[in-house]
Design a protein around this motif. Sequence first.
Motif, PDB file in Angstrom:
ATOM      1  N   LEU B 233       0.838  -1.199   0.000  1.00 57.24           N
ATOM      2  CA  LEU B 233       0.000   0.000   0.000  1.00 57.24           C
ATOM      3  C   LEU B 233       0.871   1.246   0.000  1.00 57.24           C
ATOM      4  CD1 LEU B 233      -2.764   1.397   0.313  1.00 57.24           C
ATOM      5  CD2 LEU B 233      -2.501   1.189   2.771  1.00 57.24           C
ATOM      6  N   GLY B 234       1.931   1.219   0.802  1.00 58.01           N
ATOM      7  CA  GLY B 234       2.841   2.353   0.860  1.00 58.01           C
ATOM      8  C   GLY B 234       3.452   2.649  -0.495  1.00 58.01           C
ATOM      9  N   ARG B 235       3.837   1.604  -1.208  1.00 63.73           N
ATOM     10  CA  ARG B 235       4.407   1.813  -2.546  1.00 63.73           C
ATOM     11  C   ARG B 235       3.371   2.351  -3.514  1.00 63.73           C
ATOM     12  NH1 ARG B 235       9.682  -0.084  -3.777  1.00 63.73           N
ATOM     13  NH2 ARG B 235       9.136   1.076  -5.647  1.00 63.73           N
ATOM     14  N   ALA B 236       2.147   1.844  -3.398  1.00 70.53           N
ATOM     15  CA  ALA B 236       1.101   2.284  -4.324  1.00 70.53           C
ATOM     16  C   ALA B 236       0.786   3.759  -4.123  1.00 70.53           C
ATOM     17  CB  ALA B 236      -0.149   1.440  -4.129  1.00 70.53           C
ATOM     18  N   LEU B 237       0.825   4.199  -2.867  1.00 72.75           N
ATOM     19  CA  LEU B 237       0.510   5.597  -2.567  1.00 72.75           C
ATOM     20  C   LEU B 237       1.487   6.543  -3.255  1.00 72.75           C
ATOM     21  CD1 LEU B 237      -0.257   5.409   1.245  1.00 72.75           C
ATOM     22  CD2 LEU B 237      -1.898   5.753  -0.586  1.00 72.75           C
ATOM     23  N   GLY B 238       2.756   6.132  -3.343  1.00 74.74           N
ATOM     24  CA  GLY B 238       3.765   7.046  -3.856  1.00 74.74           C
ATOM     25  C   GLY B 238       4.022   6.930  -5.340  1.00 74.74           C
ATOM     26  N   GLU B 239       3.382   5.980  -6.006  1.00 79.65           N
ATOM     27  CA  GLU B 239       3.638   5.733  -7.418  1.00 79.65           C
ATOM     28  C   GLU B 239       3.239   6.924  -8.278  1.00 79.65           C
ATOM     29  OE1 GLU B 239       5.480   3.134  -8.455  1.00 79.65           O
ATOM     30  OE2 GLU B 239       5.302   4.581 -10.088  1.00 79.65           O
ATOM     31  N   THR B 240       4.127   7.375  -9.131  1.00 80.25           N
ATOM     32  CA  THR B 240       3.861   8.600  -9.877  1.00 80.25           C
ATOM     33  C   THR B 240       3.611   8.388 -11.360  1.00 80.25           C
ATOM     34  OG1 THR B 240       5.400   9.696  -8.393  1.00 80.25           O
ATOM     35  CG2 THR B 240       4.683  10.927 -10.293  1.00 80.25           C
ATOM     36  N   MET B 241       4.606   7.905 -12.090  1.00 81.59           N
ATOM     37  CA  MET B 241       4.547   8.010 -13.553  1.00 81.59           C
ATOM     38  C   MET B 241       3.400   7.224 -14.166  1.00 81.59           C
ATOM     39  SD  MET B 241       6.739  10.163 -13.809  1.00 81.59           S
ATOM     40  CE  MET B 241       6.436  10.444 -15.531  1.00 81.59           C
ATOM     41  N   ALA B 242       3.268   5.952 -13.766  1.00 83.03           N
ATOM     42  CA  ALA B 242       2.215   5.143 -14.382  1.00 83.03           C
ATOM     43  C   ALA B 242       0.850   5.746 -14.094  1.00 83.03           C
ATOM     44  CB  ALA B 242       2.280   3.707 -13.854  1.00 83.03           C
ATOM     45  N   VAL B 243       0.665   6.264 -12.870  1.00 77.88           N
ATOM     46  CA  VAL B 243      -0.625   6.843 -12.516  1.00 77.88           C
ATOM     47  C   VAL B 243      -0.881   8.114 -13.327  1.00 77.88           C
ATOM     48  CG1 VAL B 243      -1.952   7.871 -10.644  1.00 77.88           C
ATOM     49  CG2 VAL B 243      -0.570   5.874 -10.205  1.00 77.88           C
ATOM     50  N   THR B 244       0.149   8.966 -13.469  1.00 76.54           N
ATOM     51  CA  THR B 244      -0.025  10.205 -14.238  1.00 76.54           C
ATOM     52  C   THR B 244      -0.494   9.913 -15.648  1.00 76.54           C
ATOM     53  OG1 THR B 244       1.848  11.076 -13.019  1.00 76.54           O
ATOM     54  CG2 THR B 244       1.115  12.338 -14.902  1.00 76.54           C
ATOM     55  N   MET B 245       0.048   8.828 -16.233  1.00 71.20           N
ATOM     56  CA  MET B 245      -0.275   8.553 -17.619  1.00 71.20           C
ATOM     57  C   MET B 245      -1.639   7.886 -17.777  1.00 71.20           C
ATOM     58  SD  MET B 245       3.514   7.156 -18.411  1.00 71.20           S
ATOM     59  CE  MET B 245       3.841   7.083 -20.151  1.00 71.20           C
ATOM     60  N   LEU B 246      -2.210   7.367 -16.675  1.00 70.50           N
ATOM     61  CA  LEU B 246      -3.404   6.540 -16.851  1.00 70.50           C
ATOM     62  C   LEU B 246      -4.640   7.015 -16.100  1.00 70.50           C
ATOM     63  CD1 LEU B 246      -1.663   3.087 -16.559  1.00 70.50           C
ATOM     64  CD2 LEU B 246      -2.532   4.127 -18.632  1.00 70.50           C
ATOM     65  N   ILE B 247      -4.512   7.979 -15.195  1.00 67.30           N
ATOM     66  CA  ILE B 247      -5.650   8.260 -14.333  1.00 67.30           C
ATOM     67  C   ILE B 247      -6.582   9.326 -14.890  1.00 67.30           C
ATOM     68  CG2 ILE B 247      -4.686  10.068 -12.859  1.00 67.30           C
ATOM     69  CD1 ILE B 247      -5.860   8.478 -10.473  1.00 67.30           C
ATOM     70  N   GLY B 248      -6.189  10.044 -15.941  1.00 66.89           N
ATOM     71  CA  GLY B 248      -7.113  10.985 -16.551  1.00 66.89           C
ATOM     72  C   GLY B 248      -6.937  12.421 -16.099  1.00 66.89           C
ATOM     73  N   ASN B 249      -6.266  12.633 -14.985  1.00 69.28           N
ATOM     74  CA  ASN B 249      -5.889  13.990 -14.576  1.00 69.28           C
ATOM     75  C   ASN B 249      -7.049  14.958 -14.479  1.00 69.28           C
ATOM     76  OD1 ASN B 249      -3.317  12.971 -14.596  1.00 69.28           O
ATOM     77  ND2 ASN B 249      -2.820  13.780 -16.598  1.00 69.28           N
ATOM     78  N   ASN B 250      -8.090  14.560 -13.774  1.00 71.57           N
ATOM     79  CA  ASN B 250      -9.221  15.447 -13.556  1.00 71.57           C
ATOM     80  C   ASN B 250      -9.535  15.465 -12.060  1.00 71.57           C
ATOM     81  OD1 ASN B 250     -11.629  16.832 -13.546  1.00 71.57           O
ATOM     82  ND2 ASN B 250     -12.383  15.838 -15.383  1.00 71.57           N
ATOM     83  N   PRO B 251      -9.360  16.625 -11.392  1.00 69.10           N
ATOM     84  CA  PRO B 251      -9.547  16.632  -9.937  1.00 69.10           C
ATOM     85  C   PRO B 251     -11.023  16.586  -9.550  1.00 69.10           C
ATOM     86  CG  PRO B 251      -8.990  18.836 -10.688  1.00 69.10           C
ATOM     87  CD  PRO B 251      -8.885  17.948 -11.884  1.00 69.10           C
ATOM     88  N   GLN B 252     -11.645  15.447  -9.754  1.00 71.49           N
ATOM     89  CA  GLN B 252     -13.045  15.318  -9.377  1.00 71.49           C
ATOM     90  C   GLN B 252     -13.208  14.089  -8.498  1.00 71.49           C
ATOM     91  OE1 GLN B 252     -15.278  14.561 -12.945  1.00 71.49           O
ATOM     92  NE2 GLN B 252     -14.041  12.816 -13.537  1.00 71.49           N
TER      93      GLN B 252
END
Lengths: 281, 318, 340
Positions: B233-252
Motif C-alpha cells: 500500500l505504501g508503494r502504491a501511494l507514492g507511485e507517480t509516472m504510471a498513474v499520471t499517464m493513466l488516471i485521466g488527470n481530472n480533480p473530481q
Amino acid sequence: MLRERLRNVGSAVALSLCGLMCLCAVLPLAAMLYHVIRNGAPAINVAFFTQMPKPLGEPGGGLLNAIAGSLTLIVLASAIGVPIGVTAGVFLARASGSRGAFWVRYAADVLSGIPSIVFGVVVYELVVVPMKGFSAFSGGLALSLIMIPTVVRTTEEMIRMVPYTLYEAALALGAPDWRATTSVLLKGARTGIITGVMLAAARVAGETAPLLFTAFNNQFWNMKLNQPIASLPVQIFNYAVAPWDEFHQKAWAGSLVLVTLVLGLSILTRVATRGRYEIIQ
Amino acid sequence: MEATYSAGLRPRPQLIISDKVFNVLLGVAGAVVLALIAILGSSLAFGSSAALKVFGWHFTIGTNWDPVKEDFGALPFIYGTLMSSILALLIAVPVGVGTGIFLAEIAPKRLAEPLAFVIELLAAVPSVVYGMWGIFVIVPLMRSLQEYAGEHWSNCVLLSGPPVGVGLLTASVVLAIMILPFIAAISKDSLQAVPRTQAEAGLALGSTRWETISGPVLRYARKGIFGGIILALGRALGETMAVTMLIGNNPQITASLFRSAYSMSAVIANEFSEATGDLHTSALVSIALVLLVLTLAVNALARLLIWGVVSQSEGKAA
Amino acid sequence: MRSTLRLLVIGMVACLMLGIITGAMAQVKLNGAGATFPEPLYNRWFYDFSKQTGMQVNYQGIGSGGGIKAITAGTVDFAGSDAPLSNADLTKMPAPVLQIPTVGGAVALAHNVQGVGKQIRLSPALISGIFLGQITKWNDPKILAENPGANLPSRAITVVHRSDGSGTTFLFTSYLAAVSPTWKSQVGAGKDVKWPIGEGGKGNPGVAGLIKQIPGAIGYVELVYAAQNRLPVAAVKNRAGKYITPSPASASAAIKGALRLLKADVRSSTVNSSGSEAYPISGLTFIFVYKQPAANAASLAKLLRWTMSASAQQTAAAYQYAPLPADLIAINSNLIGQIH
C-alpha cells in the motif's frame, strides 16, 4: 463419507486456484515483455544508438543523448550515493547495538519508503533554484538520495556476513581498527556490496519523476554537469504522451533498451549473488 | 561461543589518530543519513507554510482546485491516491497471497524458485514502461469494457462515464500489477517462516492440504502477510509516472470507477514546473507534505508488523 | 568477474571525464522552455539554426506557465508563451522583459467523430455549450441545426482540455470569454482555469493524443497537432458570420484584422477578430527574454534575428503556422535591438 469427499474436492479446487493466481501474476510480465519487444524491436537500429533526436518531420534519428545522459546520471548518482551509503553501512555494522545506529537504521528505512517525486521537489527547491538552472548535477543528486538507503542496508547486511573471527584475527595480528575494518570486513563484503550497488543503480535507471524538474531534458548532446541533460525515462515519457506515431515507436524502442538494461542488471546480480551464498554454506 | 555483530564490535581503546578519524568519518556518514530526513521534512514544511497559513487544516478537506482564483483544496487528490491504491490492493491481494501460497506450499522447489525470480522481476520494471504499456494495451481494453458496460449496465453508477479508457480503474489495474510482486514475495517469505510443526499438526489431525494451509499455517503467517500488504500500500501511494499517464488527470470526486481522477503525485508531476504564483507552488508542496506524512505512517505500520514476524521466527528457529 | 567489473567502472568514469572535458570545449548553449503551441516549429527552427551556426538551442515544451516560471526563476535563457505578460505581471518580474511575437497560429477544435460526411461547423454558442457541459451528445438538436445534412452519431461528447498551465488555454478561454458571457462569469480566461468538465492532457501533444484515442472527443490544439495527426477540425463561425477552417491563411487574416491594435501593443487580443476570412481563435506566440540577460545576450539576439528571417518564417508556413506581417517584423527588429 460425502463430506470427506467434498473437503478433498474443495482442497483441490483451492490449491488449483492458487496456481491460477500465480499464473495471473506471471502473465502481465510476459505480456509486457511481449509488447515491448514486438513494438520496440522494429525501431531499433544502429541509428538509434548513434544519432540524436530529429525534430518532427525529419525521419530517423535516435536516442543517443538520452542513453548517454542516463548513464551519466547513474554514474553521478553512484559517485555521490555510494561513498555516503557504504560508509554509513559500515557505521551501522560496527556500532550495531547503539542508540545512534538504531536511529540511523530507522532513518534509512524511512528514506527508502519516500516517493521519489518528493525528492525531486526538495532538490528543486534546494539546488535548482539557487543554482538558477536545471542541471545534470541536481538530477544526479536526486537519484543518489534514492540510492542511499538501499546501499546502506546492503552494506550493513553484507558486512555482517563476513565471519567476525576474521576481523578479530586481523586485530590480533596488530592491525589498527580502521585497517582491520577496511581490509577484512569491506574486502570480504565487497562482492555483495557491488551487487547491491548495481541493483540500486538498476532501480535508479528507471526513475522518471525526480528528473522532471531537476535534470529537465535536452534535445542535444550534453556532458556539462551544470546544464540540463537528457535521460531515457524522461524521453520515453515525452514520446509516449505525444500524439505522433513515430514518437510512439521511439518510445517503445527506448522502453526496450531501458527494460533490457534494468532487467539485465537485475538478473545478472541475482545470478552472481546466488553463487556466492552457496560458497558460504 | 562465537561473538556476533548484534552486540556491536567490542569497543577498543582508540590509540591512534587514524582510528579516531575513521570513527568520526563513520559517524559523519550516519549523521548525513539522519540529516537527510531532517532536510527533507524542513524543506517541505517551509515550502508549504504559505499555503497552510492561508487555508489551514481545511486544505485537506477542500475540494476546489482553482489556480485562477487561487483557491486550493487537496481532497480530490487524497481521494484519488487512496482510491486507486485501495482498488489496486483489492486486485493484488488475492492474486499476491494466492501466488505466495502456491510458491511456498504447493509448487515443487524446482518450479518455485524460478517462478519466484520471475515475479520479482516485475518489481524491477520502471514505472514509465508500465505507464506506456498501460496506454497502448490496457486503455483500449478498458475502453471496450466501458462501451460494453455502457450498453448493458447503464444504470450502474459505479460503471458510468463516457468510454474514455483512462480513469480510476485503469490506473488501479496497472498499479495492482506493480505492487503484486511485493505482496507475493512477502507472503511467500512469511509462509516459509512458519515452522513445519504447524502444518504437520494440522495434517495429523486429519485436515486436507488446503485446510492446513488456510488454518494453522496462514494463521501463523498472518501478521507478516498483513505487513507485506501494508508495505505494498505504501508503494502504491507514492507511485507517480504510471498513474499520471493513466488516471485521466481530472480533480473530481465521483463514484464511478471509469471516470478520471487525480492523485497527489500526479498533480505534482504535472503542475509543479508550471505553477506560477507562490500560492500555487506552496499548495503543491503542501500536497507533497501530505503525501510524505501518509506514506511514512503506512510504512511505519508495515514495519511494526513485519519486524514482529522476523523476531518471532528467529526465536522459534533457535 | 571482479576485474571485469573494475574495468567497467573505470571505463565509465573515463567516458564521463572525457565527456566533461569535451563538453567544456563545446559551443554556446541556450536553454529555453515554455509553450507547446509553437514547439514543433521551434524544434525544427533550432535544429536548422544549429546546423547553420553551430549554436545549440535546447527548448522544452512544458507549457506557457512553466516557461514564465522558469524565466522568472532564471533557470532558462528565454521562455515561450502564448499568453503575454500584462503590465501587472511585468512588475512582478525581477528585471525588464521583452515580449517578442515569433509566429501566429490557429487554435483548432479537433475532434474524433468519424463518418460525419462533411466538416463539422460550430458556432460560438455551440462551443461554449459543449465546454460548459451543457451540450453532451453529438446529435444534440443544437448541433444538428448548425450542421444540416451531417451524419452525427448519438455518441457522448468527451471534452479534452489542458492539465497544465497553457497559453493555448489562455487563447481559447479568451475567445470563449469574449463570445459567451456565461463562460466569462463562470470560468473566466487564463492559462489554467477550473474546467467544468472534461479530461486533462499534458501539453498540446497530450490533448491531441487523448483526442486521437477517445472516440467522440473534442479538444482545442494548435493547428499543426491536428494536421500531423490527421484529426478532423471544425469550422468555426467568425464575427462576420462565415464558417472558417483554421489554416495559416485564416490565422494571418485574423492577425491582419487586429494589426492596428497590435502595432500599438503587441499583446493586444487577436481572438474574435474582424475580417471576413479571419479564423476567430487565432493568436500570436511570444518569446520572453530579459532586456539585459544575465548571460549570452549577443547569442540570444542572434537567435531572435534569425527567427525573423524570411527563410525561418517560410518554414513556419510549412508547419501550419502564420508568418508575421512585415509591420510586426519591423517592430520586433526594434525590440531585438534593445537586448544588450
